[in-house]
Design an enzyme around this catalytic site. Sequence first.
Site, PDB file in Angstrom:
ATOM      1  N   TRP B 320     -27.443  89.592 -20.208  1.00 14.35           N
ATOM      2  CA  TRP B 320     -26.286  90.249 -19.382  1.00 14.35           C
ATOM      3  C   TRP B 320     -25.540  91.007 -20.183  1.00 14.35           C
ATOM      4  O   TRP B 320     -24.769  91.822 -19.715  1.00 14.35           O
ATOM      5  CB  TRP B 320     -25.744  88.955 -18.640  1.00 14.35           C
ATOM      6  CG  TRP B 320     -24.671  89.335 -17.623  1.00 14.35           C
ATOM      7  CD1 TRP B 320     -24.558  89.687 -16.517  1.00 14.35           C
ATOM      8  CD2 TRP B 320     -23.228  89.437 -18.109  1.00 14.35           C
ATOM      9  NE1 TRP B 320     -23.481  89.898 -16.030  1.00 14.35           N
ATOM     10  CE2 TRP B 320     -22.552  89.890 -17.055  1.00 14.35           C
ATOM     11  CE3 TRP B 320     -22.506  89.338 -19.144  1.00 14.35           C
ATOM     12  CZ2 TRP B 320     -21.153  90.010 -16.939  1.00 14.35           C
ATOM     13  CZ3 TRP B 320     -20.936  89.518 -19.297  1.00 14.35           C
ATOM     14  CH2 TRP B 320     -20.390  89.842 -18.201  1.00 14.35           C
ATOM     15  N   HIS B 321     -25.100  90.560 -21.393  1.00 17.88           N
ATOM     16  CA  HIS B 321     -24.112  91.304 -22.170  1.00 17.88           C
ATOM     17  C   HIS B 321     -24.614  92.604 -22.448  1.00 17.88           C
ATOM     18  O   HIS B 321     -23.613  93.407 -22.791  1.00 17.88           O
ATOM     19  CB  HIS B 321     -23.880  90.416 -23.479  1.00 17.88           C
ATOM     20  CG  HIS B 321     -22.952  89.290 -23.211  1.00 17.88           C
ATOM     21  ND1 HIS B 321     -23.250  88.016 -22.493  1.00 17.88           N
ATOM     22  CD2 HIS B 321     -21.469  89.296 -23.150  1.00 17.88           C
ATOM     23  CE1 HIS B 321     -22.198  87.358 -22.303  1.00 17.88           C
ATOM     24  NE2 HIS B 321     -21.194  88.080 -22.715  1.00 17.88           N
ATOM     25  N   GLY B 322     -25.699  92.993 -22.604  1.00 17.00           N
ATOM     26  CA  GLY B 322     -26.069  94.453 -23.013  1.00 17.00           C
ATOM     27  C   GLY B 322     -27.876  94.481 -22.866  1.00 17.00           C
ATOM     28  O   GLY B 322     -28.450  93.508 -23.422  1.00 17.00           O
TER      29      GLY B 322
END
Lengths: 411, 507
Positions: B320-322
């Site tokens: 989700w963060h990247g």
Amino acid sequence: MACLFLCGPAILFGALKAGIAVPVELTAEPAKYLIGGVSQSAILPNLNIDGFANKKLQAAIEDSVGNYVPSKANALLTNAALQRAIITFSDLPQSFRCYPTYFDSSVIYDPTCNALAQKPLQDTKEVQNGIREFAVGFADLVQKFPDRKFVIIVADISNTSLSNPALCLSDDTYTTVMLNAMLKKVCAGFENVSVIDCSYDNPRDYYQYFYRTDHHWNGWGALDAYERSIDSLESNYAERLRGALNDTVSLKGLEWLSEHGYSCRDGLMLINEPVNEPEFSLSEITLEEGSPPLMLLDDGVARMKEAGPIASYDFYQTWYGQWQDTVAVNDGAALPGSSALVVCDSFGTAFKWIASTGFGRVETLYDLHGNRTEATPLAETLLGSDCEIVFLVACAADYQKVLDRFPGYLD
Amino acid sequence: MVFSSTIFLFAFLPLFLAVYFALPWRAVKNVVLLAFSLAFYAWGEPVYVWLMIGSICANWVFALLIDRSGRDISRKLFLVLALAANLAVLGFYKYQGFLAYNVNRALGEEFLADLQLALPIGISFFTLQAITYVVDVYRRQVQVQRNPLYLGMYIAMFPQLVAGPIVRYSDIEHEIDNRRVTLEGFAQGLRLFCVGLGKKVLLANTAGTLADSLLPREAAEIGFVGCFSGVAAYTFQIYFDFSGYSDMAIGLGKMMGFDYPRNFNYPYTSRSATEFWRRWHMSLGGFFRDYVYIPLGGNRVSTPRFVLNTMVVWGLTGIWHGAAWNFVLWGLYWGILILLEKFFVTRVLDRLPRFVGHIWCAVLFFFGWLLFAVTGLENVGEWVAAMFGAYGFTGTSTLWELQSWSYISLVPVMIAGSLPWAPWLRKKLEAWAEGDGHRKVTAAPEKGNSAVPPCQAVLRAPAASVARARIVMVANVFVDVALLVVLVLSSMSVVSSSYNPFIYFQF
């Protein structure tokens, strides 16, 4: 109170539009002398769907809002001063000789000399290759013109000078001395080339010839480079040029003006530097095009006063003229028919006036300046010119980058 | 547009507040908030604003369909369609390039074209918010919102649009129609906004200049000092950047009468990985807990299934963060640590002095941010080696060149900014003023405490004396003056700085 503070630009905008006289210190006007202080904003040309879709309208509005921040210059300078205070405090355990003027600044402050300098140039492969290509190209060029005399001068700008206080604190730096050595090596054996070494290895000497608050040399620096150039020429030639020069130098009273210089504008740190410039009696000089710089005018000093803050913040260009013009200088007092070509970056701005004392005509090309976008190959220029001497005057970085910008320049 | 910009601080915010408070009707205020939110988004994403409007319309329709369907099977079908649509949009814009790169690399040929799509700002946040809405409607935990403008206001609301906190519909459902704006609430919000702005501009951006100058470099070039200070600077930057932005968002919400959930609770004071994630990005942790982990069975399953559930959740948290393997590895790193703590480490830590737990956690988040920040997995090993002295003290650079030394005097400020001394002092002052000076106060409790504490001392019982009440008043005035100074300093920095990165734009 906080809400009122956030409405500051709107209030200032309203007041200025309503014609209310607002003290200039409260406006963003003084910030235009600082790098990044005031931006050109073009809202109306971008006020359409395309302008919004490509975000140019947004950028223009953001610039415009920034241009109405009250006391913007003070905000910029105070913020930098606070960061500098933190850096100075952090430096206490190490006591380095110099430190950046704010976090991530490319300008460093040397408290012992009360001077600003640029961070040393890193000796990268890119720099080495650029310099090598230039030196080899230059050596090829001078062989094609054996009847012309070439004098190449590397201006000892602070980021490559041995006098830079950060030099001994850094590894792998590129210096003026290294460039001079390479040029001498590549041009060894060519009698029509002189590589002039005008580098200074200590701050005491350096700041006689260079500004403390600007990256340029002052008039004395340009004069020193010119005199060393003369010394490298054949004796009869040198005698003539020196004779023309000796009569002209005297001091002019510009002491009332203190300079802040480009490094102050860029480093957001104001240091007052008393102006110390030589005067040249150049009354016979005329320009073939463009307007004369203030140093050539009888009322130049008075006009410096009238020029306002810009005279202080950008003394070098205001006094010696803009680098953008390709100017040809004619000195009626010098030897008629003799001519020289100065190929340079902004260091040539001061240099050309001194060179003009010895020649009937001096043509100046600013091809080496980093902002130049087009240039004719030098060989082509030389074929159309009857100059006896070609002076190349620039700092190391501009020699390094010229073939990147104009790959065929020395062909 | 980011909050820490001249256009937001000096134009958008004053104009919005003027219009918002000039109109007395709540319904109109909601529409004004939607209009300004769309303008806020369109300012930075003039094209992708249509994507957001599409997301609003689609989720509004899906929620209505779920609500109107009488049969469970059709409710479930519409829910699946809604989730698929939301995740497809997120996956397409965020992971298409990552997927294409890895598939093509695995197959050794160009099987999938990399469409080089720009990531729509905030898509990860507003997509999760939309998901919470439709899932909660499905679960019958919230009423369906029949007014599409109001649903649009919830999804697009500019304070939390680009960086959270992830506000669930249930958090503000009641406030959409019934919020009360008071001068005290507005002042509290403004104070919190100043705190957040100061964190972001004065601390995060300053740490960011050092981090950005060191993180892209080779470990051999900068040695122990460069690598250590680069990661340390990033550790502070990401905390102050993200928590500062969350504070500003929560503050803006308060100014308008919304109570957003708390997103950070002094995470660097944690004593374990488990505690760290109860304090860091709490709204994201809550989302994965309630919408992924518990539906998977949570911890009421067999041990192997529990391990699998945990790793799935942390793998998703990472990605989700990247869209990069660094982030996946970073998520799994935390998953493994949390499992280790669950089965072994916590039992050991509980028997040791408290400071050991703090050191354990500091080492964990430090190396966690190393995984997160260093570009390219191949460089991570080099950086770890450099921190153990493989490339000497300063690598091939000199100490002066690294410039880490020039930030040393900020380290105590950064550490102080990460500790809960302010709420501790406030609570102590309140207890003393109420005549209970020996009351034990907990500055930042590990659990609960979902509301953001006020920046000022508020007495809940009569003051022990007039003098003490006056001292509380003076302290509150002092805090307000200090926050005004922070606002002025932050504004000066915003005006000065062309360097104003925002890490969480990549998410």
